[in-house]
Motif scaffolding. Structure first.
Motif, PDB file in Angstrom:
ATOM      1  N   ALA A   6       1.391  -1.527  -0.010  1.00 33.40           N
ATOM      2  CA  ALA A   6       0.065  -0.266   0.038  1.00 33.40           C
ATOM      3  C   ALA A   6       0.665   1.170   0.225  1.00 33.40           C
ATOM      4  O   ALA A   6       0.098   2.415  -0.471  1.00 33.40           O
ATOM      5  N   PHE A   7       2.251   1.159   0.988  1.00 31.65           N
ATOM      6  CA  PHE A   7       3.199   2.573   0.784  1.00 31.65           C
ATOM      7  C   PHE A   7       3.532   3.227  -0.469  1.00 31.65           C
ATOM      8  O   PHE A   7       3.352   4.244  -0.832  1.00 31.65           O
ATOM      9  N   ASP A   8       3.413   1.966  -1.016  1.00 28.59           N
ATOM     10  CA  ASP A   8       3.975   2.025  -2.422  1.00 28.59           C
ATOM     11  C   ASP A   8       3.505   2.601  -3.489  1.00 28.59           C
ATOM     12  O   ASP A   8       3.623   3.562  -5.024  1.00 28.59           O
ATOM     13  N   HIS A   9       1.632   2.849  -3.583  1.00 36.22           N
ATOM     14  CA  HIS A   9       0.603   3.367  -3.865  1.00 36.22           C
ATOM     15  C   HIS A   9       0.189   4.387  -2.926  1.00 36.22           C
ATOM     16  O   HIS A   9      -1.326   4.670  -4.146  1.00 36.22           O
ATOM     17  N   ALA A  10       0.927   4.927  -2.228  1.00 37.62           N
ATOM     18  CA  ALA A  10      -0.161   5.650  -1.143  1.00 37.62           C
ATOM     19  C   ALA A  10      -0.127   7.284  -2.086  1.00 37.62           C
ATOM     20  O   ALA A  10      -1.336   8.067  -1.510  1.00 37.62           O
ATOM     21  N   GLU A  11       0.584   7.067  -2.763  1.00 36.01           N
ATOM     22  CA  GLU A  11       0.089   9.339  -3.469  1.00 36.01           C
ATOM     23  C   GLU A  11      -1.280   8.750  -3.988  1.00 36.01           C
ATOM     24  O   GLU A  11      -2.488   9.960  -4.034  1.00 36.01           O
ATOM     25  N   THR A  12      -1.563   7.492  -5.271  1.00 36.72           N
ATOM     26  CA  THR A  12      -2.899   7.545  -5.815  1.00 36.72           C
ATOM     27  C   THR A  12      -3.638   7.427  -4.540  1.00 36.72           C
ATOM     28  O   THR A  12      -4.497   7.908  -5.169  1.00 36.72           O
ATOM     29  N   ILE A  13      -3.680   5.714  -3.404  1.00 37.22           N
ATOM     30  CA  ILE A  13      -4.725   5.883  -2.149  1.00 37.22           C
ATOM     31  C   ILE A  13      -5.468   7.393  -1.995  1.00 37.22           C
ATOM     32  O   ILE A  13      -6.065   7.876  -1.762  1.00 37.22           O
ATOM     33  N   LEU A  14      -4.463   8.782  -2.116  1.00 37.41           N
ATOM     34  CA  LEU A  14      -4.682   9.419  -1.290  1.00 37.41           C
ATOM     35  C   LEU A  14      -5.750  10.847  -2.087  1.00 37.41           C
ATOM     36  O   LEU A  14      -5.712  11.121  -1.961  1.00 37.41           O
ATOM     37  N   LYS A  15      -5.023  10.216  -3.187  1.00 34.91           N
ATOM     38  CA  LYS A  15      -5.357  11.195  -4.640  1.00 34.91           C
ATOM     39  C   LYS A  15      -7.068  10.682  -4.482  1.00 34.91           C
ATOM     40  O   LYS A  15      -7.607  11.958  -4.534  1.00 34.91           O
ATOM     41  N   VAL A  16      -7.487   9.684  -4.966  1.00 33.15           N
ATOM     42  CA  VAL A  16      -8.227   9.106  -5.112  1.00 33.15           C
ATOM     43  C   VAL A  16      -9.371   9.372  -4.153  1.00 33.15           C
ATOM     44  O   VAL A  16     -10.646   9.921  -4.121  1.00 33.15           O
ATOM     45  N   LEU A  17      -8.641   9.183  -2.680  1.00 37.84           N
ATOM     46  CA  LEU A  17      -9.496   8.958  -1.108  1.00 37.84           C
ATOM     47  C   LEU A  17     -10.349  10.078  -1.268  1.00 37.84           C
ATOM     48  O   LEU A  17     -11.613  10.867  -1.250  1.00 37.84           O
ATOM     49  N   ALA A  18      -9.142  12.128  -2.183  1.00 37.03           N
ATOM     50  CA  ALA A  18      -9.699  12.973  -2.235  1.00 37.03           C
ATOM     51  C   ALA A  18     -10.779  13.007  -2.969  1.00 37.03           C
ATOM     52  O   ALA A  18     -12.274  14.478  -2.924  1.00 37.03           O
ATOM     53  N   LYS A  19     -11.120  12.061  -4.121  1.00 40.13           N
ATOM     54  CA  LYS A  19     -12.431  12.525  -4.757  1.00 40.13           C
ATOM     55  C   LYS A  19     -14.058  11.330  -4.373  1.00 40.13           C
ATOM     56  O   LYS A  19     -14.231  11.651  -4.862  1.00 40.13           O
ATOM     57  N   PHE A  70     -13.547  -4.285   8.216  1.00 39.84           N
ATOM     58  CA  PHE A  70     -14.122  -3.116   6.830  1.00 39.84           C
ATOM     59  C   PHE A  70     -13.231  -2.980   5.553  1.00 39.84           C
ATOM     60  O   PHE A  70     -11.612  -3.430   5.700  1.00 39.84           O
ATOM     61  N   THR A  71     -13.467  -2.714   4.482  1.00 43.00           N
ATOM     62  CA  THR A  71     -12.413  -3.180   2.944  1.00 43.00           C
ATOM     63  C   THR A  71     -12.806  -1.734   2.963  1.00 43.00           C
ATOM     64  O   THR A  71     -13.427  -0.760   3.416  1.00 43.00           O
ATOM     65  N   VAL A  72     -11.348  -0.327   1.898  1.00 44.31           N
ATOM     66  CA  VAL A  72     -11.587   0.187   1.262  1.00 44.31           C
ATOM     67  C   VAL A  72     -11.488   0.042  -0.435  1.00 44.31           C
ATOM     68  O   VAL A  72      -9.896  -0.543  -0.565  1.00 44.31           O
ATOM     69  N   SER A  73     -12.139   0.689  -0.924  1.00 42.61           N
ATOM     70  CA  SER A  73     -11.744   0.200  -2.305  1.00 42.61           C
ATOM     71  C   SER A  73     -12.085   1.547  -3.202  1.00 42.61           C
ATOM     72  O   SER A  73     -12.918   2.519  -3.304  1.00 42.61           O
ATOM     73  N   LEU A  74     -11.102   1.433  -4.015  1.00 44.46           N
ATOM     74  CA  LEU A  74     -10.676   3.130  -4.324  1.00 44.46           C
ATOM     75  C   LEU A  74     -10.470   3.110  -5.924  1.00 44.46           C
ATOM     76  O   LEU A  74      -9.931   1.974  -6.309  1.00 44.46           O
ATOM     77  N   PRO A  75     -11.729   3.367  -6.547  1.00 44.67           N
ATOM     78  CA  PRO A  75     -11.996   3.689  -8.302  1.00 44.67           C
ATOM     79  C   PRO A  75     -11.183   4.520  -8.785  1.00 44.67           C
ATOM     80  O   PRO A  75     -10.772   5.167  -8.431  1.00 44.67           O
ATOM     81  N   LEU A  76     -10.850   3.256  -9.604  1.00 48.52           N
ATOM     82  CA  LEU A  76      -9.078   4.378 -10.536  1.00 48.52           C
ATOM     83  C   LEU A  76      -9.556   4.168 -11.330  1.00 48.52           C
ATOM     84  O   LEU A  76      -8.968   5.379 -12.933  1.00 48.52           O
ATOM     85  N   THR A  77     -11.334   4.886 -11.872  1.00 48.73           N
ATOM     86  CA  THR A  77     -11.816   5.175 -12.769  1.00 48.73           C
ATOM     87  C   THR A  77     -12.822   6.183 -12.834  1.00 48.73           C
ATOM     88  O   THR A  77     -13.169   5.868 -11.912  1.00 48.73           O
TER      89      THR A  77
END
Length: 166
Positions: A6-19, A70-77
């Motif tokens: 997950a840490f290798d994708h931290a930037e993506t996770i935080l950017k998607v989370l904001a949306k 719990f799960t968190v699903s982050l949509p990439l599209t």
């Protein structure tokens, strides 16, 4: 599914989370998902963790209190934009949000809570700590802005037990 750090994708996770992302939990034969825009990725107690916040009035709060996962699903599209809108404005007490939003629940790899099929990036978490907000310790200006109705959040910190793309 491709397992990831997950840490290798931290930037993506935080950017998607904001949306917007989907927070899903399940208990007693019921499941629910809701839209979240706040969360924290970190390393606490020597474990990778993700912290989510759920208002005490929400149906998800009722279910997550009865669960340990719990799960968190982050949509990439962008295809999930409508579903995020519905899941952020309707209550699972009143409807099956999966059916109403056209979402497909897919079994988690290591937890009993499903993920949202096709969202793209998934975190599966086991709760290691929960904490009620303490209004007396909270910044007054933020309290006035975000909690005028006194509907405080509960923080749930979950150890990330699986992270994957798919």
């Amino acid at each position: 599914m491709k397992n990831i750090n997950a840490f290798d994708h931290a930037e993506t996770i935080l950017k998607v989370l904001a949306k917007g992302a989907f927070l899903t939990t399940a208990a007693d034969g019921k499941q629910n998902t809701m839209t979240i825009g706040w969360g924290a990725l970190g390393n606490i107690w020597g474990k990778p963790v993700f912290t989510v916040m759920v208002r005490q009035s929400r149906y998800t709060h009722q279910l997550i209190e009865a669960s340990s996962e719990f799960t968190v699903s982050l949509p990439l599209t962008a295809e999930f934009a409508k579903a995020l809108g519905l899941c952020g404005t309707k209550s699972g007490r009143d409807m099956d949000k999966f059916a109403a939003a056209g979402l497909i629940a897919e079994p988690g790899q290591t937890v009993k809570v499903p993920v949202i099929k096709g969202a793209g990036l998934h975190l599966e978490c086991r709760i290691v700590e929960k904490r009620e907000m303490a209004p007396e310790n909270f910044d007054r200006a933020l309290a006035d802005k975000w909690y005028a109705d006194k509907d405080w959040h509960t923080y749930y910190t979950g150890e990330i037990v699986a992270a994957y793309m798919g």
